[in-house]
Write a protein that holds these residues in place. Sequence first.
Motif, PDB file in Angstrom:
ATOM      1  N   GLY A 126      34.260  33.241  49.606  1.00 23.23           N
ATOM      2  CA  GLY A 126      34.093  34.361  50.528  1.00 23.23           C
ATOM      3  C   GLY A 126      32.849  35.163  50.226  1.00 23.23           C
ATOM      4  N   LEU A 127      32.549  35.307  48.949  1.00 25.83           N
ATOM      5  CA  LEU A 127      31.375  36.082  48.536  1.00 25.83           C
ATOM      6  C   LEU A 127      30.075  35.401  48.985  1.00 25.83           C
ATOM      7  CD1 LEU A 127      30.652  38.613  46.699  1.00 25.83           C
ATOM      8  CD2 LEU A 127      30.208  36.924  44.907  1.00 25.83           C
ATOM      9  N   VAL A 128      29.962  34.098  48.691  1.00 30.40           N
ATOM     10  CA  VAL A 128      28.707  33.415  49.051  1.00 30.40           C
ATOM     11  C   VAL A 128      28.588  33.297  50.574  1.00 30.40           C
ATOM     12  CG1 VAL A 128      28.478  32.178  46.879  1.00 30.40           C
ATOM     13  CG2 VAL A 128      29.714  31.082  48.757  1.00 30.40           C
ATOM     14  N   ARG A 129      29.716  33.124  51.222  1.00 32.62           N
ATOM     15  CA  ARG A 129      29.678  33.003  52.685  1.00 32.62           C
ATOM     16  C   ARG A 129      29.247  34.313  53.338  1.00 32.62           C
ATOM     17  NH1 ARG A 129      31.686  29.303  56.408  1.00 32.62           N
ATOM     18  NH2 ARG A 129      32.391  30.145  58.401  1.00 32.62           N
ATOM     19  N   ARG A 189      34.490  42.696  43.331  1.00 33.02           N
ATOM     20  CA  ARG A 189      34.722  42.457  44.754  1.00 33.02           C
ATOM     21  C   ARG A 189      36.051  41.712  44.880  1.00 33.02           C
ATOM     22  NH1 ARG A 189      30.856  42.424  48.760  1.00 33.02           N
ATOM     23  NH2 ARG A 189      32.708  41.914  49.963  1.00 33.02           N
ATOM     24  N   GLY A 190      37.131  42.485  44.706  1.00 32.71           N
ATOM     25  CA  GLY A 190      38.457  41.892  44.766  1.00 32.71           C
ATOM     26  C   GLY A 190      38.864  41.497  46.177  1.00 32.71           C
ATOM     27  N   ASP A 191      38.047  41.901  47.160  1.00 27.97           N
ATOM     28  CA  ASP A 191      38.408  41.606  48.547  1.00 27.97           C
ATOM     29  C   ASP A 191      37.971  40.208  48.977  1.00 27.97           C
ATOM     30  OD1 ASP A 191      35.753  42.582  48.185  1.00 27.97           O
ATOM     31  OD2 ASP A 191      35.551  42.894  50.350  1.00 27.97           O
ATOM     32  N   VAL A 192      37.164  39.531  48.157  1.00 31.58           N
ATOM     33  CA  VAL A 192      36.705  38.192  48.539  1.00 31.58           C
ATOM     34  C   VAL A 192      36.844  37.221  47.353  1.00 31.58           C
ATOM     35  CG1 VAL A 192      35.055  38.777  50.369  1.00 31.58           C
ATOM     36  CG2 VAL A 192      34.331  38.882  47.974  1.00 31.58           C
ATOM     37  N   SER A 193      37.062  35.965  47.690  1.00 30.59           N
ATOM     38  CA  SER A 193      37.010  34.890  46.706  1.00 30.59           C
ATOM     39  C   SER A 193      35.546  34.543  46.451  1.00 30.59           C
ATOM     40  CB  SER A 193      37.739  33.663  47.253  1.00 30.59           C
ATOM     41  OG  SER A 193      37.071  33.214  48.425  1.00 30.59           O
TER      42      SER A 193
END
Lengths: 377, 346
Positions: free
Chosen positions: A25-28, A18-22
């Motif tokens: 960002g992923l957990v959020r 998931r290169g689109d999120v940090s």
Amino acid sequence: MIPTAVIGIGQTRYAAKRGDVSMPGLVREAALAALADAGLDFSDIDAVVIGKAPDMFEGVPNPELFLAGALGAVGKPMMRVHTAGSVGGSTAVVASHLVSSGTHKRVLTVAYEKQSESNAMWALSQRFPFQPPVAAGAGGYFAPIIRAYMRRTGAPDDIGIQVAVKDRRNALNNPNAHLHLPDLTAEKVRASPMLWEPIRYLEACPSSDGACAMIFSADAAGCKNPAWVHATGMRSEPMLFAGRDEVNPQAGADCAASVYKDAGISPSDLDVAEIYVPFSWYEPMWLENLGLAESGWRAVANGETTMDGRLPINPSGGVLSSNPIGASGMIRFAEAALQVRGAAGKRQVDGARLALGHAYGGGSQFFSMWIVGSERP
Amino acid sequence: MAHRPVHVAGFAQLPHARINTTHEEAELVRITTAGALADAGLGRKDVGFTCSGSNDYYMGRPFSFVMALDGIGAWPPIRESHVEMDAAWALYEAWVRLQHGDVDVALVYGFGKSSLGDNDAISNLMLDPYFLAPLGITHRQIDAMQARAVLDAGLATEADLAAIARRCRAAGNENPNAPDTDLSSIEEMLAAPATAPPLRAHDYATRTDGAAAIVLRVGGGGPRIRGLAHRIDAHQPGSRSLTAARSAALAAEAAGVFDAEIDAAELYATATSHEVLLRRALRLGDGTAISPSGGALAADTPMVSGLVRIGEAANLIRHGGMRRTVAHAAQGAALQHNLVCLLEAT
């Protein structure tokens, strides 16, 4: 004990990268989806509990410190659970206990792994003085245990292949699943490379990025389809001692017996189960350990665990189709809850009212489970 | 809902050593858990829930808690959980678990070694990996930034910080579980070069190896946990006030510390400036003895120190005749994450 319900569930899309999120960002993403599902926002949440597998997977120790902001936890209690592979389930249990104990009214829990920012094989393959090496990742550890099961039960060698095909077929009904393999056949699984005999490439779980979130509440008013927590359980046993049965671990059997007893049910009352199967052969093995079948491999061979079988196992596609390690246990728990909420979409088991969520970790030694139901206990 | 009365029934710690090459995980855990159970007059079979705290980075290996489990005799299988945090948070989880009514005794333990690795490098990795860690800064450097803010705000002078260091180290030298440290005069201390201005070496914790365990019991006497709460603050040092330990104050308020006369407080202050801020956040007056054990400045074992503060605060009641004490645990840089436990004699 305060009756406790799951009133919100959120999952990210699971993918190799998931290169689109940090990581925040992923957990959020999962947390916001769970809040939206519950019709709440961060200000409604009293405490946050996160879980993930070893910190060395991403190289960030104590990640709760840098994730506090992304999860709306600033000024609130925040904890981080880690119980090896069972952590996603354990995290859900610990979070639910914050409500069932009367400590908090509403609790957000999130489990995640971002394997693309890490090297799990490296973190799982270190060698230490005076201890037996687990030198080839989780598969290297579990392959001999699977061979022991095959020898003990005389199971035909295609049982694992059947599970691998079944779970990937189920995953086609799950839009979040990492693996969508519509053309998969038993022949293709058999022809795939042998990684750790008897585990073939297509009988092993993928490496995924992803996060799963749930919201627990003591007050399900306003939620049209809460999943009520009927029982939770955690059991552990040591990794190393003579006489330990790693094929059918006592801790797993004890944990299962405790959740059936606490929920006041027998295993045959379950409508569906989401169990932690990172390698295909673990489905028949856990069926026996959990008391769901006398002969696990015969249950698989008879089709009892397919979507239209006696007890559908892993309608989501399971760990074999999505494996953000630290979240994989929580996904099992959340998918069980989705089933009894009647909210599982195309992977819904008709009329599911009681479901088991199961996770295990370490050397088949850490277990967490729950029973969720559509009725208030 | 009224809480079930949970008491600290037993406590044990290994002497915190600058380097402990004698005991590996299972031994650290076996010795301290057996000690805490003996202190409580209980046996392994009496324990209904076990919870631990540890950190793989300090032990230099993933799943370090797995082998530790071999040290507690988890057979037949036990109800067990683990936090990758200071074991004070394991005690919190155990306290929550005891509220359910089906188990009455919980065993909590923590273990850690600071000697195995580079503690500054580990603290750097604990920072936001995208925006902070790449700057190369460490917890001790962020703590120094906070200390500068404390001095600039007029909350303390460098001499005040040195006096805190001297008091804690002197107390630590009286504590058989803390390593001996050299005691200099305040003047000599202030003449020493700064490690990270304005903090000097004496302003920081004495890093140690060790383990500790606590037995919690519903009923049965001993210091009762009257309040227990924890709160986290924002991570980025620039996004919160460094001169107010806000999450410590929130935890103290939730634990009921503001409503009680406190005889002593065991503070997990890994920098002298932390003590200045914690005294204010917890509203501790001159009548409260601060860290009689010497606190983390005298001995700071990672993932254990917070739990030790609770054990030491309980011992002040059990063996020191005190009526009410507070224990504090912290994680992160500049007091980001704080736990407060209010204990009371029964």
